[in-house]
Design a protein around this motif. Sequence first.
Motif, PDB file in Angstrom:
ATOM      1  N   LEU A  60      45.300  16.772  20.202  1.00  0.00           N
ATOM      2  CA  LEU A  60      45.878  15.799  21.132  1.00  0.00           C
ATOM      3  C   LEU A  60      44.832  14.783  21.593  1.00  0.00           C
ATOM      4  O   LEU A  60      45.115  13.592  21.701  1.00  0.00           O
ATOM      5  N   ARG A  61      43.610  15.255  21.842  1.00  0.00           N
ATOM      6  CA  ARG A  61      42.527  14.328  22.232  1.00  0.00           C
ATOM      7  C   ARG A  61      42.234  13.350  21.090  1.00  0.00           C
ATOM      8  O   ARG A  61      42.033  12.165  21.309  1.00  0.00           O
ATOM      9  N   TRP A  62      42.196  13.871  19.867  1.00  0.00           N
ATOM     10  CA  TRP A  62      41.935  13.022  18.702  1.00  0.00           C
ATOM     11  C   TRP A  62      43.024  11.969  18.568  1.00  0.00           C
ATOM     12  O   TRP A  62      42.729  10.799  18.334  1.00  0.00           O
ATOM     13  N   LEU A  63      44.280  12.375  18.727  1.00  0.00           N
ATOM     14  CA  LEU A  63      45.364  11.405  18.648  1.00  0.00           C
ATOM     15  C   LEU A  63      45.278  10.372  19.775  1.00  0.00           C
ATOM     16  O   LEU A  63      45.546   9.183  19.570  1.00  0.00           O
ATOM     17  N   GLY A  64      44.898  10.827  20.964  1.00  0.00           N
ATOM     18  CA  GLY A  64      44.746   9.903  22.099  1.00  0.00           C
ATOM     19  C   GLY A  64      43.634   8.901  21.872  1.00  0.00           C
ATOM     20  O   GLY A  64      43.720   7.745  22.291  1.00  0.00           O
ATOM     21  N   ASP A  65      42.560   9.309  21.200  1.00  0.00           N
ATOM     22  CA  ASP A  65      41.449   8.405  20.928  1.00  0.00           C
ATOM     23  C   ASP A  65      41.788   7.354  19.877  1.00  0.00           C
ATOM     24  O   ASP A  65      41.161   6.302  19.814  1.00  0.00           O
ATOM     25  N   LEU A  66      42.796   7.591  19.054  1.00  0.00           N
ATOM     26  CA  LEU A  66      43.174   6.642  18.017  1.00  0.00           C
ATOM     27  C   LEU A  66      43.755   5.367  18.623  1.00  0.00           C
ATOM     28  O   LEU A  66      43.597   4.291  18.061  1.00  0.00           O
ATOM     29  N   THR A  67      44.455   5.488  19.744  1.00  0.00           N
ATOM     30  CA  THR A  67      45.110   4.325  20.325  1.00  0.00           C
ATOM     31  C   THR A  67      44.189   3.561  21.270  1.00  0.00           C
ATOM     32  O   THR A  67      44.528   2.453  21.664  1.00  0.00           O
ATOM     33  N   GLY A  68      43.069   4.151  21.662  1.00  0.00           N
ATOM     34  CA  GLY A  68      42.200   3.548  22.662  1.00  0.00           C
ATOM     35  C   GLY A  68      41.292   2.551  22.097  1.00  0.00           C
ATOM     36  O   GLY A  68      40.949   1.495  22.394  1.00  0.00           O
TER      37      GLY A  68
END
Length: 68
Positions: A60-68
């Motif tokens: 989930l953190r990895w996915l969140g970092d993709l949009t940032g």
Amino acid sequence: MNDGAFFGAGQARDPIAGSADGSGDFTIPRRPVRRRLCFLPRFVVTRGGEYCFMPSLSALRWLGDLTG
């Protein structure tokens, strides 16, 4: 779960989780001699089901970092 290949039992169905009609059998691998259970009754009646997937926190953190 109705496919024996899922849990390594060949053509047998899981007697608890699999759907059975009372005509099948199940072999328990034991040493020195395997035990074969014949004509097992139906233990469980399925009324419905769900498949739920929850990714790990790191995913989930990895996915969140993709949009940032």
